[in-house]
Design a protein around this motif. Structure first.
Motif, PDB file in Angstrom:
ATOM      1  N   ALA A   1     -17.646  39.957 100.204  1.00  0.00           N
ATOM      2  CA  ALA A   1     -18.630  39.281 101.056  1.00  0.00           C
ATOM      3  C   ALA A   1     -19.893  38.976 100.258  1.00  0.00           C
ATOM      4  CB  ALA A   1     -18.962  40.155 102.262  1.00  0.00           C
ATOM      5  N   ASN A   2     -20.266  39.873  99.340  1.00  0.00           N
ATOM      6  CA  ASN A   2     -21.443  39.650  98.508  1.00  0.00           C
ATOM      7  C   ASN A   2     -21.281  38.420  97.626  1.00  0.00           C
ATOM      8  OD1 ASN A   2     -22.666  41.898  99.545  1.00  0.00           O
ATOM      9  ND2 ASN A   2     -22.334  43.200  97.763  1.00  0.00           N
ATOM     10  N   THR A   3     -20.123  38.312  97.000  1.00  0.00           N
ATOM     11  CA  THR A   3     -19.863  37.166  96.121  1.00  0.00           C
ATOM     12  C   THR A   3     -19.835  35.871  96.918  1.00  0.00           C
ATOM     13  OG1 THR A   3     -18.603  38.536  94.566  1.00  0.00           O
ATOM     14  CG2 THR A   3     -18.238  36.157  94.482  1.00  0.00           C
ATOM     15  N   LYS A   4     -19.224  35.892  98.089  1.00  0.00           N
ATOM     16  CA  LYS A   4     -19.178  34.700  98.942  1.00  0.00           C
ATOM     17  C   LYS A   4     -20.592  34.277  99.346  1.00  0.00           C
ATOM     18  CE  LYS A   4     -14.629  35.637 101.007  1.00  0.00           C
ATOM     19  NZ  LYS A   4     -13.909  35.997 102.258  1.00  0.00           N
ATOM     20  N   SER A   5     -21.401  35.253  99.754  1.00  0.00           N
ATOM     21  CA  SER A   5     -22.766  34.942 100.177  1.00  0.00           C
ATOM     22  C   SER A   5     -23.590  34.396  99.018  1.00  0.00           C
ATOM     23  CB  SER A   5     -23.443  36.205 100.738  1.00  0.00           C
ATOM     24  OG  SER A   5     -22.814  36.629 101.930  1.00  0.00           O
ATOM     25  N   ALA A   6     -23.484  35.038  97.849  1.00  0.00           N
ATOM     26  CA  ALA A   6     -24.255  34.612  96.681  1.00  0.00           C
ATOM     27  C   ALA A   6     -23.861  33.202  96.253  1.00  0.00           C
ATOM     28  CB  ALA A   6     -24.046  35.588  95.528  1.00  0.00           C
ATOM     29  N   THR A   7     -22.567  32.917  96.294  1.00  0.00           N
ATOM     30  CA  THR A   7     -22.088  31.591  95.908  1.00  0.00           C
ATOM     31  C   THR A   7     -22.654  30.529  96.833  1.00  0.00           C
ATOM     32  OG1 THR A   7     -20.030  32.529  95.055  1.00  0.00           O
ATOM     33  CG2 THR A   7     -20.039  30.173  95.517  1.00  0.00           C
ATOM     34  N   PHE A   8     -22.619  30.810  98.136  1.00  0.00           N
ATOM     35  CA  PHE A   8     -23.151  29.841  99.090  1.00  0.00           C
ATOM     36  C   PHE A   8     -24.650  29.669  98.906  1.00  0.00           C
ATOM     37  CE2 PHE A   8     -25.422  28.797 102.917  1.00  0.00           C
ATOM     38  CZ  PHE A   8     -24.804  27.616 103.300  1.00  0.00           C
ATOM     39  N   ILE A   9     -25.380  30.767  98.806  1.00  0.00           N
ATOM     40  CA  ILE A   9     -26.839  30.695  98.718  1.00  0.00           C
ATOM     41  C   ILE A   9     -27.281  29.891  97.498  1.00  0.00           C
ATOM     42  CG2 ILE A   9     -28.917  32.072  98.244  1.00  0.00           C
ATOM     43  CD1 ILE A   9     -27.718  34.239 100.085  1.00  0.00           C
ATOM     44  N   LEU A  10     -26.698  30.171  96.342  1.00  0.00           N
ATOM     45  CA  LEU A  10     -27.094  29.468  95.118  1.00  0.00           C
ATOM     46  C   LEU A  10     -26.790  27.978  95.197  1.00  0.00           C
ATOM     47  CD1 LEU A  10     -26.060  32.036  92.368  1.00  0.00           C
ATOM     48  CD2 LEU A  10     -28.373  31.335  92.998  1.00  0.00           C
ATOM     49  N   GLU A  11     -25.646  27.633  95.765  1.00  0.00           N
ATOM     50  CA  GLU A  11     -25.294  26.214  95.900  1.00  0.00           C
ATOM     51  C   GLU A  11     -26.171  25.526  96.934  1.00  0.00           C
ATOM     52  OE1 GLU A  11     -23.149  24.161  94.227  1.00  0.00           O
ATOM     53  OE2 GLU A  11     -23.038  25.835  92.831  1.00  0.00           O
ATOM     54  N   ALA A  12     -26.391  26.202  98.069  1.00  0.00           N
ATOM     55  CA  ALA A  12     -27.174  25.601  99.154  1.00  0.00           C
ATOM     56  C   ALA A  12     -28.627  25.395  98.759  1.00  0.00           C
ATOM     57  CB  ALA A  12     -27.078  26.466 100.407  1.00  0.00           C
ATOM     58  N   LEU A  13     -29.179  26.302  97.964  1.00  0.00           N
ATOM     59  CA  LEU A  13     -30.571  26.177  97.547  1.00  0.00           C
ATOM     60  C   LEU A  13     -30.815  24.948  96.675  1.00  0.00           C
ATOM     61  CD1 LEU A  13     -31.654  29.868  96.774  1.00  0.00           C
ATOM     62  CD2 LEU A  13     -32.493  28.397  98.603  1.00  0.00           C
ATOM     63  N   LYS A  14     -29.768  24.497  95.986  1.00  0.00           N
ATOM     64  CA  LYS A  14     -29.914  23.333  95.113  1.00  0.00           C
ATOM     65  C   LYS A  14     -30.276  22.074  95.898  1.00  0.00           C
ATOM     66  CE  LYS A  14     -26.553  25.008  91.684  1.00  0.00           C
ATOM     67  NZ  LYS A  14     -25.233  24.756  91.059  1.00  0.00           N
ATOM     68  N   SER A  15     -29.805  22.005  97.131  1.00  0.00           N
ATOM     69  CA  SER A  15     -30.050  20.807  97.945  1.00  0.00           C
ATOM     70  C   SER A  15     -30.854  21.113  99.207  1.00  0.00           C
ATOM     71  CB  SER A  15     -28.710  20.160  98.338  1.00  0.00           C
ATOM     72  OG  SER A  15     -27.890  21.091  99.030  1.00  0.00           O
TER      73      SER A  15
ATOM     74  N   VAL B   1     -35.474  32.972 100.494  1.00  0.00           N
ATOM     75  CA  VAL B   1     -36.325  33.193  99.328  1.00  0.00           C
ATOM     76  C   VAL B   1     -37.041  34.532  99.411  1.00  0.00           C
ATOM     77  CG1 VAL B   1     -38.339  32.362  98.033  1.00  0.00           C
ATOM     78  CG2 VAL B   1     -36.680  30.730  98.959  1.00  0.00           C
ATOM     79  N   TYR B   2     -37.571  34.845 100.580  1.00  0.00           N
ATOM     80  CA  TYR B   2     -38.497  35.965 100.706  1.00  0.00           C
ATOM     81  C   TYR B   2     -37.893  37.257 101.244  1.00  0.00           C
ATOM     82  CZ  TYR B   2     -42.208  32.558  99.845  1.00  0.00           C
ATOM     83  OH  TYR B   2     -43.018  31.608  99.274  1.00  0.00           O
ATOM     84  N   PHE B   3     -36.842  37.204 102.063  1.00  0.00           N
ATOM     85  CA  PHE B   3     -36.416  38.392 102.796  1.00  0.00           C
ATOM     86  C   PHE B   3     -34.976  38.831 102.586  1.00  0.00           C
ATOM     87  CE2 PHE B   3     -39.437  36.058 105.755  1.00  0.00           C
ATOM     88  CZ  PHE B   3     -40.558  36.693 105.229  1.00  0.00           C
ATOM     89  N   TYR B   4     -34.220  38.101 101.769  1.00  0.00           N
ATOM     90  CA  TYR B   4     -32.810  38.437 101.561  1.00  0.00           C
ATOM     91  C   TYR B   4     -32.486  38.527 100.074  1.00  0.00           C
ATOM     92  CZ  TYR B   4     -32.008  37.448 106.510  1.00  0.00           C
ATOM     93  OH  TYR B   4     -32.043  37.473 107.881  1.00  0.00           O
ATOM     94  N   SER B   5     -31.547  39.413  99.756  1.00  0.00           N
ATOM     95  CA  SER B   5     -31.063  39.486  98.383  1.00  0.00           C
ATOM     96  C   SER B   5     -30.129  38.309  98.139  1.00  0.00           C
ATOM     97  CB  SER B   5     -30.303  40.795  98.151  1.00  0.00           C
ATOM     98  OG  SER B   5     -29.074  40.781  98.858  1.00  0.00           O
ATOM     99  N   LEU B   6     -29.757  38.120  96.886  1.00  0.00           N
ATOM    100  CA  LEU B   6     -28.847  37.030  96.553  1.00  0.00           C
ATOM    101  C   LEU B   6     -27.507  37.195  97.266  1.00  0.00           C
ATOM    102  CD1 LEU B   6     -28.400  34.491  94.823  1.00  0.00           C
ATOM    103  CD2 LEU B   6     -27.518  35.979  93.024  1.00  0.00           C
ATOM    104  N   SER B   7     -27.120  38.444  97.521  1.00  0.00           N
ATOM    105  CA  SER B   7     -25.843  38.701  98.187  1.00  0.00           C
ATOM    106  C   SER B   7     -25.939  38.564  99.701  1.00  0.00           C
ATOM    107  CB  SER B   7     -25.340  40.105  97.834  1.00  0.00           C
ATOM    108  OG  SER B   7     -26.249  41.091  98.284  1.00  0.00           O
ATOM    109  N   GLY B   8     -27.125  38.182 100.204  1.00  0.00           N
ATOM    110  CA  GLY B   8     -27.287  37.977 101.643  1.00  0.00           C
ATOM    111  C   GLY B   8     -27.693  39.215 102.402  1.00  0.00           C
TER     112      GLY B   8
ATOM    113  N   LYS C   1     -25.516  36.546 110.487  1.00  0.00           N
ATOM    114  CA  LYS C   1     -24.095  36.837 110.323  1.00  0.00           C
ATOM    115  C   LYS C   1     -23.742  36.844 108.844  1.00  0.00           C
ATOM    116  CE  LYS C   1     -22.730  34.573 114.673  1.00  0.00           C
ATOM    117  NZ  LYS C   1     -21.899  33.498 115.288  1.00  0.00           N
ATOM    118  N   THR C   2     -22.781  37.706 108.476  1.00  0.00           N
ATOM    119  CA  THR C   2     -22.309  37.749 107.093  1.00  0.00           C
ATOM    120  C   THR C   2     -20.794  37.542 107.050  1.00  0.00           C
ATOM    121  OG1 THR C   2     -22.093  40.155 107.251  1.00  0.00           O
ATOM    122  CG2 THR C   2     -24.133  39.295 106.295  1.00  0.00           C
ATOM    123  N   PRO C   3     -20.246  37.003 105.949  1.00  0.00           N
ATOM    124  CA  PRO C   3     -20.966  36.513 104.777  1.00  0.00           C
ATOM    125  C   PRO C   3     -21.820  35.287 105.126  1.00  0.00           C
ATOM    126  CG  PRO C   3     -18.668  35.880 104.634  1.00  0.00           C
ATOM    127  CD  PRO C   3     -18.784  36.804 105.807  1.00  0.00           C
ATOM    128  N   ILE C   4     -22.832  35.040 104.306  1.00  0.00           N
ATOM    129  CA  ILE C   4     -23.770  33.957 104.572  1.00  0.00           C
ATOM    130  C   ILE C   4     -23.102  32.606 104.377  1.00  0.00           C
ATOM    131  CG2 ILE C   4     -25.977  32.935 103.910  1.00  0.00           C
ATOM    132  CD1 ILE C   4     -26.205  35.719 105.161  1.00  0.00           C
TER     133      ILE C   4
END
Length: 324
Positions: free
Chosen positions: A262-276, A144-151, A67-70
């Motif tokens: 939606a791209n910005t929302k997904s990218a923001t979540f992905i970058l923050e979530a990857l930290k933890s 990491v392997y199958f999605y762009s930063l924007s989800g 589902k998007t946004p991520i």
């Protein structure tokens, strides 16, 4: 007859090879073993086997739901179960895994269903290797392997990883990959745009996946040789195939309105979530929800107990194979 409305290229290819194992396997997986039974001419035993395998493979590919946004890192390894590119992705996957040429010209029709089952079994095997609860699973994290930063799901990246894994298996280098996996994954996350650059240079899907696999193997090889990230980039900048690549870690998206896209929302979540995000306690690579193992820090054979203090999260492959 395509005069009224042209048939999709993949659909046309499937129609032209309707009795061949890759087409039958693709049809079965696409509907998780349900729908029109293109495989109905086989024996009841074979029909059941085809449908059971197709259902399992479908789940490996498309669970959890995309589902998007991520808003979660729990993503499927193959994007949406029903989209314009899904059938093409499945068909390409089966052909790549089973070393079948796309035109299927040298492949005979499957009269008994045995070859279709073999194709499905080999497809399941490689998908289990990518992400599953099977002991062989590397548990590769989809983000990491199958999605762009924007989800956005990237089919070329998925097929490239399949080809990359085939190469690692052929050369018996899975343990070596495990040893450099955190560095490899950090590289892919930092330089997310390299997949898009391969896409634009060589084309998507079947046009670009082998080049991407070659890039992944080159990165892996240089990391295995002890090169740090900066040296790997320098090596690629001199590589005859990858001279065009631009390595930038900057993350930006076009601002069109005052609202977040939606791209910005997904990218923001992905970058923050990857930290933890959870990481394997053995190799240090990211762990995905579809492929988690609870490992004994001190092995049972050595007197280790099933206590909380002796438990750790790992990839299944790290637990069952690499550690031993």
């Amino acid at each position: 007859n395509q005069k009224a409305s042209p048939i999709d290229k993949t659909e046309l290819k499937l129609l032209q090879s309707r009795d061949k194992p890759s087409a039958l396997a693709a049809r079965a997986i696409m509907r998780a073993g349900t729908g029109h039974k293109y495989w109905s001419k086989f024996s009841e035993e074979v029909i059941k086997k085809v449908e059971d395998l197709a259902k399992e493979i479908y789940a490996l590919l498309f669970t959890p739901e995309y589902k998007t946004p991520i808003k979660t890192l729990d993503l499927p390894i193959a994007g949406k179960g029903y989209s314009a590119q899904t059938l093409s992705l499945i068909f390409d996957l089966i052909n790549i895994v089973n070393n079948v040429k796309y035109d299927n010209k040298n492949t005979e029709a499957d009269k008994t269903g045995d070859t279709t089952i073999n194709y499905l079994l080999e497809t399941r095997r490689i998908l289990r290797r990518i992400s599953s609860t099977h002991a062989s699973s590397l548990g590769l994290h989809p983000v990491v392997y199958f999605y762009s930063l924007s989800g956005r799901y990237q089919p070329t990246a998925f097929l490239g990883v399949v080809e990359f894994l085939k190469e690692l298996e052929l050369k018996r280098q899975l343990n070596k990959f495990t040893e450099v996996r955190p560095k490899f994954e950090n590289f892919l996350v930092k330089y997310k745009d390299i997949v898009n650059q391969i896409h634009y240079k060589f084309g998507s899907g079947l046009k670009g996946y082998k080049r991407l696999a070659e890039l992944y193997y080159t990165i892996f090889e240089q990391l295995s040789n002890g090169l740090i990230e900066e040296k790997v980039v320098q090596h690629l900048n001199k590589h005859p195939v990858f001279l065009f690549l631009q390595f930038s870690s900057e993350k930006s998206f076009d601002i069109i309105t005052s609202d977040f896209s939606a791209n910005t929302k997904s990218a923001t979540f992905i970058l923050e979530a990857l930290k933890s995000a959870l990481k394997c306690k053995i190799c240090g690579g990211l762990i995905h929800i579809n492929s988690i193992s609870i490992d004994h820090k001190v092995r049972k054979e050595d007197g280790g107990l099933g206590s909380f203090d002796n438990a750790q999260l790992t990839h299944l492959y790290c637990n069952t194979t690499y550690k031993n």
